[in-house]
Design a protein around this motif. Structure first.
Motif, short mmCIF file in Angstrom:
data_model
loop_
_atom_site.label_atom_id
_atom_site.label_comp_id
_atom_site.label_asym_id
_atom_site.label_seq_id
_atom_site.Cartn_x
_atom_site.Cartn_y
_atom_site.Cartn_z
N PHE A 156 -95.35 119.11 -53.39
CA PHE A 156 -94.62 118.34 -52.40
C PHE A 156 -94.69 119.01 -50.92
O PHE A 156 -95.06 118.76 -49.90
CB PHE A 156 -93.68 117.54 -52.47
CG PHE A 156 -93.06 116.69 -51.43
CD1 PHE A 156 -93.74 115.40 -51.10
CD2 PHE A 156 -91.97 117.02 -50.77
CE1 PHE A 156 -93.42 114.54 -50.14
CE2 PHE A 156 -91.60 116.19 -49.57
CZ PHE A 156 -92.24 114.94 -49.31
N ALA A 157 -94.03 120.25 -51.24
CA ALA A 157 -94.10 121.17 -49.74
C ALA A 157 -95.32 121.39 -49.20
O ALA A 157 -95.58 121.31 -47.94
CB ALA A 157 -93.22 122.43 -50.20
N ALA A 158 -96.36 121.57 -50.02
CA ALA A 158 -97.74 121.82 -49.66
C ALA A 158 -98.36 120.45 -49.13
O ALA A 158 -99.06 120.61 -48.03
CB ALA A 158 -98.60 122.34 -51.01
N LEU A 159 -98.19 119.46 -49.60
CA LEU A 159 -98.61 118.13 -48.97
C LEU A 159 -98.01 117.84 -47.87
O LEU A 159 -98.95 117.67 -46.88
CB LEU A 159 -98.33 117.05 -50.13
CG LEU A 159 -98.50 115.52 -49.58
CD1 LEU A 159 -100.08 115.16 -49.73
CD2 LEU A 159 -97.66 114.68 -50.20
N LEU A 160 -96.70 118.33 -47.72
CA LEU A 160 -96.07 118.05 -46.44
C LEU A 160 -96.63 118.81 -45.12
O LEU A 160 -96.71 118.32 -44.13
CB LEU A 160 -94.40 118.28 -46.77
CG LEU A 160 -93.63 117.72 -45.64
CD1 LEU A 160 -93.66 116.33 -45.28
CD2 LEU A 160 -92.22 117.86 -46.28
N ARG A 161 -96.77 120.15 -45.73
CA ARG A 161 -97.19 120.90 -44.79
C ARG A 161 -98.70 120.57 -43.97
O ARG A 161 -98.95 120.46 -42.87
CB ARG A 161 -97.48 122.37 -45.25
CG ARG A 161 -96.13 123.26 -45.22
CD ARG A 161 -96.62 124.78 -45.49
NE ARG A 161 -97.14 124.93 -46.75
CZ ARG A 161 -96.45 125.11 -47.77
NH1 ARG A 161 -95.14 124.86 -47.78
NH2 ARG A 161 -96.97 125.36 -48.92
N ALA A 195 -86.71 119.44 -41.23
CA ALA A 195 -86.74 120.66 -41.08
C ALA A 195 -88.26 121.13 -41.31
O ALA A 195 -88.80 122.16 -40.48
CB ALA A 195 -85.97 121.44 -42.35
N ALA A 196 -89.12 120.37 -42.02
CA ALA A 196 -90.51 120.71 -42.30
C ALA A 196 -91.38 120.25 -41.13
O ALA A 196 -92.33 121.07 -40.59
CB ALA A 196 -91.16 119.91 -43.45
N ALA A 205 -89.27 113.99 -33.43
CA ALA A 205 -89.71 113.08 -34.17
C ALA A 205 -88.93 111.81 -34.09
O ALA A 205 -87.64 111.68 -34.00
CB ALA A 205 -89.64 113.55 -35.66
N PHE A 206 -89.62 110.63 -34.18
CA PHE A 206 -89.02 109.46 -34.06
C PHE A 206 -89.07 108.45 -35.26
O PHE A 206 -89.99 108.61 -36.05
CB PHE A 206 -89.91 108.63 -32.77
CG PHE A 206 -89.27 109.32 -31.46
CD1 PHE A 206 -88.65 108.46 -30.56
CD2 PHE A 206 -90.06 110.32 -31.03
CE1 PHE A 206 -88.17 109.17 -29.57
CE2 PHE A 206 -89.91 111.07 -29.84
CZ PHE A 206 -88.93 110.57 -28.96
N ALA A 207 -87.93 108.02 -35.26
CA ALA A 207 -87.71 107.02 -36.55
C ALA A 207 -87.46 105.50 -35.92
O ALA A 207 -88.19 105.12 -34.87
CB ALA A 207 -86.42 107.44 -37.29
N LEU A 208 -86.96 104.77 -36.75
CA LEU A 208 -86.64 103.24 -36.47
C LEU A 208 -85.24 103.45 -36.24
O LEU A 208 -84.68 103.96 -35.97
CB LEU A 208 -87.33 102.23 -37.31
CG LEU A 208 -88.91 102.24 -37.12
CD1 LEU A 208 -89.47 101.63 -38.36
CD2 LEU A 208 -89.20 101.90 -35.96
N GLY A 209 -84.74 102.21 -36.57
CA GLY A 209 -83.12 102.18 -36.49
C GLY A 209 -82.46 101.17 -35.62
O GLY A 209 -81.19 100.71 -35.70
#
Ligand SMILES: [Zn+2]
Length: 249
Positions: A156-161, A195-196, A205-209
């Motif tokens: 997962f860390a590799a995918l995320l990178r 953190a990634a 980074a933008f979210a909703l909310g």
């Protein structure tokens, strides 16, 4: 106690959205024939919303102005659109240009130039207007909760990178942008994802909310309002004013 009335007055002024609170509007698709779902706003309603911003004395600021320490005007609002749907070019952009309003587009580069998604030439044309800032929305718009559940932590860390770094490189090389502002797919984020993103070189980074962004908000989970077809009249005024969704007053 003579101090108490003064304190009460100060508190009364402190209760509404603070001066540094800014509503960040999040759009997806536009349709000249009318809304076809929660993420589609009709061109007519979008035009009315932009007129309302202009009439209400709000100033549209580039998203980056929220992040770089710029002094914002008292009634500031920012505009974003996620996913790179082609209606951003055909429906949204002409209306923005008419008002001279800036907007940030969050894009998944591999999806562009196909089907109902923006062409690179259209993005470059919008960017050349000086109003439009193309930024990453990850590579593939994956649901990171789902992807994490089906992988080892290392995989997962590799995918995320890749999901975070690759679109930065593509946008930077094709459009010459800094490509350092992210929008989370589906608004999904947590401490590890944030953190990634920081490690991949993003500045925010933008979210909703459904609430305004405030100066004290975490930089990697900045809230936005998803804007709906029903956000007209008082409902849209409440969004502009930074009143959280679902709050009675
Ligand atoms: Zn999206």
């Amino acid at each position: 106690m003579r101090l108490i009335p003064a304190l009460l007055i100060l508190l009364a002024f402190a209760v509404p959205a603070r001066a540094e609170d800014v509503s960040v509007l999040a759009y997806h698709r536009f349709n000249p024939a009318g809304s076809t779902g929660a993420t589609t706003v009709s061109t007519r309603v979008f035009a009315a919303q932009m007129d309302r911003i202009a009439e209400s004395g709000f100033t549209v600021v580039p998203l980056r102005a929220l992040l770089d320490g710029s002094v914002l005007p008292p009634h500031a609002v920012a505009i974003t659109a996620d996913d790179g749907h082609r209606s951003v070019y055909t429906e949204m952009f002409p209306i923005l240009r008419r008002h001279g309003f800036a907007a940030t587009l969050f894009l998944n580069p591999p999806g562009l130039d196909h089907g109902s998604y923006l062409r690179w030439a259209e993005i470059a044309e919008m960017q050349a207007s000086g109003l439009i800032d193309p930024e990453p929305h990850t590579t593939s718009h994956l649901n990171f909760n789902t992807e994490r559940a089906r992988r080892t932590p290392e995989a997962f860390a590799a995918l995320l990178r890749h999901e975070l770094a690759d679109p930065r490189a593509i946008l930077a090389s094709r459009l010459g942008t800094r490509a350092d502002i992210l929008a989370w797919p589906f608004g999904i984020h947590d401490d590890a994802l944030e953190a990634a993103a920081r490690e991949a070189g993003y500045i925010a980074a933008f979210a909703l909310g459904g609430r305004a962004a405030s100066a004290g908000a975490p930089a990697f989970a900045v809230p936005r309002y998803q804007v709906y077809e029903t956000d007209v009249g008082v409902r849209f005024d409440r969004v502009l004013a930074g009143i959280p969704r679902g709050q009675a007053k």
